[in-house]
Design a protein around this motif. Structure first.
Motif, PDB file in Angstrom:
ATOM      1  N   ASP A   1     -49.685  32.393  13.328  1.00 24.30           N
ATOM      2  CA  ASP A   1     -50.913  32.843  12.660  1.00 24.30           C
ATOM      3  C   ASP A   1     -51.231  34.293  13.021  1.00 24.30           C
ATOM      4  O   ASP A   1     -51.657  35.081  12.168  1.00 24.30           O
ATOM      5  N   MET A   2     -51.029  34.638  14.272  1.00 20.38           N
ATOM      6  CA  MET A   2     -51.304  35.992  14.728  1.00 20.38           C
ATOM      7  C   MET A   2     -50.376  37.001  14.053  1.00 20.38           C
ATOM      8  O   MET A   2     -50.810  38.079  13.624  1.00 20.38           O
ATOM      9  N   LEU A   3     -49.097  36.650  13.925  1.00 18.38           N
ATOM     10  CA  LEU A   3     -48.146  37.542  13.273  1.00 18.38           C
ATOM     11  C   LEU A   3     -48.461  37.710  11.797  1.00 18.38           C
ATOM     12  O   LEU A   3     -48.395  38.818  11.253  1.00 18.38           O
ATOM     13  N   GLU A   4     -48.844  36.616  11.136  1.00 19.00           N
ATOM     14  CA  GLU A   4     -49.195  36.733   9.728  1.00 19.00           C
ATOM     15  C   GLU A   4     -50.410  37.626   9.546  1.00 19.00           C
ATOM     16  O   GLU A   4     -50.429  38.500   8.656  1.00 19.00           O
ATOM     17  N   SER A   5     -51.423  37.441  10.363  1.00 17.08           N
ATOM     18  CA  SER A   5     -52.628  38.271  10.266  1.00 17.08           C
ATOM     19  C   SER A   5     -52.311  39.737  10.529  1.00 17.08           C
ATOM     20  O   SER A   5     -52.806  40.635   9.831  1.00 17.08           O
ATOM     21  N   TRP A   6     -51.454  39.980  11.517  1.00 18.00           N
ATOM     22  CA  TRP A   6     -51.066  41.354  11.841  1.00 18.00           C
ATOM     23  C   TRP A   6     -50.349  42.012  10.667  1.00 18.00           C
ATOM     24  O   TRP A   6     -50.636  43.157  10.324  1.00 18.00           O
ATOM     25  N   VAL A   7     -49.427  41.298  10.032  1.00 12.78           N
ATOM     26  CA  VAL A   7     -48.717  41.846   8.870  1.00 12.78           C
ATOM     27  C   VAL A   7     -49.667  42.044   7.694  1.00 12.78           C
ATOM     28  O   VAL A   7     -49.644  43.082   7.032  1.00 12.78           O
ATOM     29  N   GLU A   8     -50.506  41.065   7.427  1.00 10.26           N
ATOM     30  CA  GLU A   8     -51.456  41.181   6.313  1.00 10.26           C
ATOM     31  C   GLU A   8     -52.329  42.424   6.446  1.00 10.26           C
ATOM     32  O   GLU A   8     -52.737  43.023   5.449  1.00 10.26           O
ATOM     33  N   ASN A   9     -52.588  42.832   7.670  1.00 10.27           N
ATOM     34  CA  ASN A   9     -53.449  43.979   7.924  1.00 10.27           C
ATOM     35  C   ASN A   9     -52.674  45.267   8.151  1.00 10.27           C
ATOM     36  O   ASN A   9     -53.236  46.257   8.628  1.00 10.27           O
TER      37      ASN A   9
ATOM     38  N   GLU B   1     -40.110  27.941  10.982  1.00 10.91           N
ATOM     39  CA  GLU B   1     -41.551  27.806  10.755  1.00 10.91           C
ATOM     40  C   GLU B   1     -42.211  29.177  10.613  1.00 10.91           C
ATOM     41  O   GLU B   1     -43.151  29.341   9.830  1.00 10.91           O
ATOM     42  N   LEU B   2     -41.727  30.145  11.367  1.00 14.60           N
ATOM     43  CA  LEU B   2     -42.234  31.513  11.201  1.00 14.60           C
ATOM     44  C   LEU B   2     -41.880  32.035   9.822  1.00 14.60           C
ATOM     45  O   LEU B   2     -42.725  32.623   9.132  1.00 14.60           O
ATOM     46  N   ALA B   3     -40.646  31.824   9.384  1.00 16.85           N
ATOM     47  CA  ALA B   3     -40.226  32.283   8.059  1.00 16.85           C
ATOM     48  C   ALA B   3     -41.063  31.634   6.961  1.00 16.85           C
ATOM     49  O   ALA B   3     -41.479  32.301   5.998  1.00 16.85           O
ATOM     50  N   GLU B   4     -41.331  30.341   7.088  1.00 18.00           N
ATOM     51  CA  GLU B   4     -42.084  29.620   6.059  1.00 18.00           C
ATOM     52  C   GLU B   4     -43.498  30.152   5.904  1.00 18.00           C
ATOM     53  O   GLU B   4     -44.076  30.078   4.820  1.00 18.00           O
ATOM     54  N   LYS B   5     -44.055  30.692   6.966  1.00 20.61           N
ATOM     55  CA  LYS B   5     -45.408  31.267   6.880  1.00 20.61           C
ATOM     56  C   LYS B   5     -45.454  32.418   5.888  1.00 20.61           C
ATOM     57  O   LYS B   5     -46.493  32.678   5.265  1.00 20.61           O
ATOM     58  N   PHE B   6     -44.327  33.095   5.700  1.00 22.43           N
ATOM     59  CA  PHE B   6     -44.248  34.233   4.786  1.00 22.43           C
ATOM     60  C   PHE B   6     -43.553  33.882   3.468  1.00 22.43           C
ATOM     61  O   PHE B   6     -43.228  34.772   2.682  1.00 22.43           O
ATOM     62  N   GLY B   7     -43.299  32.598   3.246  1.00 17.77           N
ATOM     63  CA  GLY B   7     -42.699  32.166   1.984  1.00 17.77           C
ATOM     64  C   GLY B   7     -41.193  32.091   1.983  1.00 17.77           C
ATOM     65  O   GLY B   7     -40.590  31.808   0.939  1.00 17.77           O
TER      66      GLY B   7
ATOM     67  N   GLY C   1     -49.380  41.451   1.866  1.00 21.20           N
ATOM     68  CA  GLY C   1     -50.686  42.020   2.132  1.00 21.20           C
ATOM     69  C   GLY C   1     -50.572  43.530   2.229  1.00 21.20           C
ATOM     70  O   GLY C   1     -49.952  44.180   1.381  1.00 21.20           O
ATOM     71  N   LYS C   2     -51.110  44.100   3.294  1.00 24.22           N
ATOM     72  CA  LYS C   2     -50.999  45.536   3.513  1.00 24.22           C
ATOM     73  C   LYS C   2     -49.727  45.895   4.289  1.00 24.22           C
ATOM     74  O   LYS C   2     -49.449  47.085   4.493  1.00 24.22           O
ATOM     75  N   GLY C   3     -48.979  44.883   4.695  1.00 21.76           N
ATOM     76  CA  GLY C   3     -47.805  45.131   5.518  1.00 21.76           C
ATOM     77  C   GLY C   3     -46.501  44.799   4.828  1.00 21.76           C
ATOM     78  O   GLY C   3     -46.435  44.619   3.606  1.00 21.76           O
ATOM     79  N   LYS C   4     -45.440  44.701   5.629  1.00 21.06           N
ATOM     80  CA  LYS C   4     -44.100  44.434   5.097  1.00 21.06           C
ATOM     81  C   LYS C   4     -43.351  43.498   6.037  1.00 21.06           C
ATOM     82  O   LYS C   4     -43.570  43.512   7.259  1.00 21.06           O
ATOM     83  N   VAL C   5     -42.456  42.702   5.449  1.00 20.48           N
ATOM     84  CA  VAL C   5     -41.577  41.854   6.247  1.00 20.48           C
ATOM     85  C   VAL C   5     -40.149  42.000   5.740  1.00 20.48           C
ATOM     86  O   VAL C   5     -39.911  42.276   4.563  1.00 20.48           O
ATOM     87  N   ALA C   6     -39.202  41.798   6.652  1.00 17.11           N
ATOM     88  CA  ALA C   6     -37.783  41.759   6.304  1.00 17.11           C
ATOM     89  C   ALA C   6     -37.169  40.594   7.069  1.00 17.11           C
ATOM     90  O   ALA C   6     -37.393  40.453   8.278  1.00 17.11           O
ATOM     91  N   PHE C   7     -36.427  39.755   6.357  1.00 18.74           N
ATOM     92  CA  PHE C   7     -35.772  38.609   6.974  1.00 18.74           C
ATOM     93  C   PHE C   7     -34.269  38.715   6.737  1.00 18.74           C
ATOM     94  O   PHE C   7     -33.830  38.931   5.598  1.00 18.74           O
ATOM     95  N   PHE C   8     -33.495  38.537   7.808  1.00 18.27           N
ATOM     96  CA  PHE C   8     -32.039  38.593   7.714  1.00 18.27           C
ATOM     97  C   PHE C   8     -31.413  37.421   8.469  1.00 18.27           C
ATOM     98  O   PHE C   8     -32.064  36.781   9.303  1.00 18.27           O
ATOM     99  N   THR C   9     -30.141  37.173   8.168  1.00 20.04           N
ATOM    100  CA  THR C   9     -29.461  35.987   8.661  1.00 20.04           C
ATOM    101  C   THR C   9     -28.341  36.290   9.658  1.00 20.04           C
ATOM    102  O   THR C   9     -27.581  35.386  10.002  1.00 20.04           O
ATOM    103  N   GLU C  10     -28.245  37.519  10.120  1.00 19.08           N
ATOM    104  CA  GLU C  10     -27.156  37.873  11.025  1.00 19.08           C
ATOM    105  C   GLU C  10     -27.584  39.052  11.881  1.00 19.08           C
ATOM    106  O   GLU C  10     -28.103  40.034  11.371  1.00 19.08           O
ATOM    107  N   ALA C  11     -27.390  38.947  13.195  1.00 20.74           N
ATOM    108  CA  ALA C  11     -27.922  39.948  14.117  1.00 20.74           C
ATOM    109  C   ALA C  11     -26.931  41.036  14.494  1.00 20.74           C
ATOM    110  O   ALA C  11     -27.329  42.178  14.722  1.00 20.74           O
ATOM    111  N   ALA C  12     -25.644  40.716  14.579  1.00 24.75           N
ATOM    112  CA  ALA C  12     -24.665  41.701  15.053  1.00 24.75           C
ATOM    113  C   ALA C  12     -24.646  42.944  14.184  1.00 24.75           C
ATOM    114  O   ALA C  12     -24.384  44.052  14.672  1.00 24.75           O
ATOM    115  N   MET C  13     -24.904  42.787  12.890  1.00 21.39           N
ATOM    116  CA  MET C  13     -24.861  43.925  11.981  1.00 21.39           C
ATOM    117  C   MET C  13     -25.912  44.986  12.300  1.00 21.39           C
ATOM    118  O   MET C  13     -25.805  46.133  11.872  1.00 21.39           O
TER     119      MET C  13
END
Length: 306
Positions: free
Chosen positions: A117-125, A144-150, A246-258
């Motif tokens: 919830d805190m991360l979503e609010s922070w991004v929204e703002n 569950e974190l990913a699902e919060k952002f769709g 919201g007023k922020g941005k998110v990026a989701f990826f499936t691989e860390a080494a890159m």
């Protein structure tokens, strides 16, 4: 063929366990984003048993950020106070304590409801969040974190059918599985190194999709595959996506080494140091520059972390 695949997968796991950050990879940026007096803070999560942290496997990422004028700092706890000064917050390969050294199902959610919830609010703002969740168990821990952002992670392994060689996967505009987006301008191809799969909301911008030769394998225990392993197609899942939220941005990826540079078995380069990934450094910079929230601080107020 089944036994050859099992041998290959066992080798993959051995390589995975022996990875070390490549701090000797040369990085030079002619025109850094930030200069002598001003900087921007990039927080790197260290509060969820993360495989990739500031001083471990994400140290080369931090080195790249420093070269670009950013100041990467380790975040030991997600709180309003720790998030507020950040330009960008990066979470890479988080785990719940119950799955540390235990990569078998069930995979527990790594984040508390309050943290999500805190991360979503922070991004929204106006905050900017980069989440990277690799193959099982990391995708399951971040879902569950990913699902919060769709978004939604598939907690498995995306791999080429009948693979007989070590990754990477190459995503290219020529092959039509790397798309023209705000973070791929001027980039023809990128490489990734065995990850999970992501379902993105309809309003997200998809960065790359998996080759049609690939399948999603969902085992009960990480790296253990047999006739009972669930196998799914990859047509409806993606490698990565970005979204204004919201007023922020998110990026989701499936691989860390890159997003970093590692060496396994003292010789194999895995990440943006790989000769197969000549444009990954620019891709990482493009991603960070797109996420950049514009929050700037005086460099004298913060010491750059090694």
């Amino acid at each position: 063929m089944k036994y050859l695949l099992l041998i290959f997968l066992a080798l993959n796991f051995k390589l995975y366990a022996q990875q070390q950050p490549d701090m000797d990879f040369p990085i030079s940026i002619e025109n850094p984003k930030y200069g002598v007096d001003k900087t921007a803070l990039i927080g790197i999560d260290a509060s969820h048993h993360n495989l990739h942290q500031l001083k471990t496997n994400f140290a080369p990422f931090a080195k790249l950020m420093c070269a670009d004028g950013y100041n990467p700092i380790s975040i030991e706890e997600i709180t309003k106070q720790s998030l507020d000064p950040l330009n960008i917050f990066v979470i890479s390969n988080a785990l719940h304590s119950t799955n540390v050294g235990n990569w078998s199902r069930p995979i527990a959610n790594a984040f508390s409801e309050n943290e999500i919830d805190m991360l979503e609010s922070w991004v929204e703002n106006g905050g900017s969040l980069l989440v990277i969740a690799d193959h099982m168990p990391f995708a399951g821990a971040a879902n569950e974190l990913a699902e919060k952002f769709g978004f939604s992670y598939e907690d498995g392994f995306v791999m080429k059918s009948g693979r007989s060689s070590w990754p990477p996967e190459t995503y290219s505009k020529k092959a039509a599985n790397l798309f023209e987006t705000p973070i791929t301008k001027g980039i023809d191809s990128i490489a990734a190194f065995t990850g999970s799969a992501l379902m993105a909301p309809s309003d997200a911008i998809v960065i790359a999709k998996f080759p049609t030769t690939h399948r999603l394998l969902i085992p009960d225990v990480a790296w253990q595959f047999d006739e009972s392993t669930v196998v799914k197609p990859t047509e409806k899942v993606v490698m990565g996506a970005i979204l204004k939220y919201g007023k922020g941005k998110v990026a989701f990826f499936t691989e860390a080494a890159m997003f970093t540079a590692q060496i396994v078995q003292d010789e194999i380069k895995v990440g943006f140091n790989s000769p197969t990934a000549p444009q990954n450094v620019q891709f990482v910079l493009n991603t960070i520059h797109w996420l950049d929230s514009g929050l700037i601080v005086d460099r004298t107020d913060y010491s750059v972390k090694d």
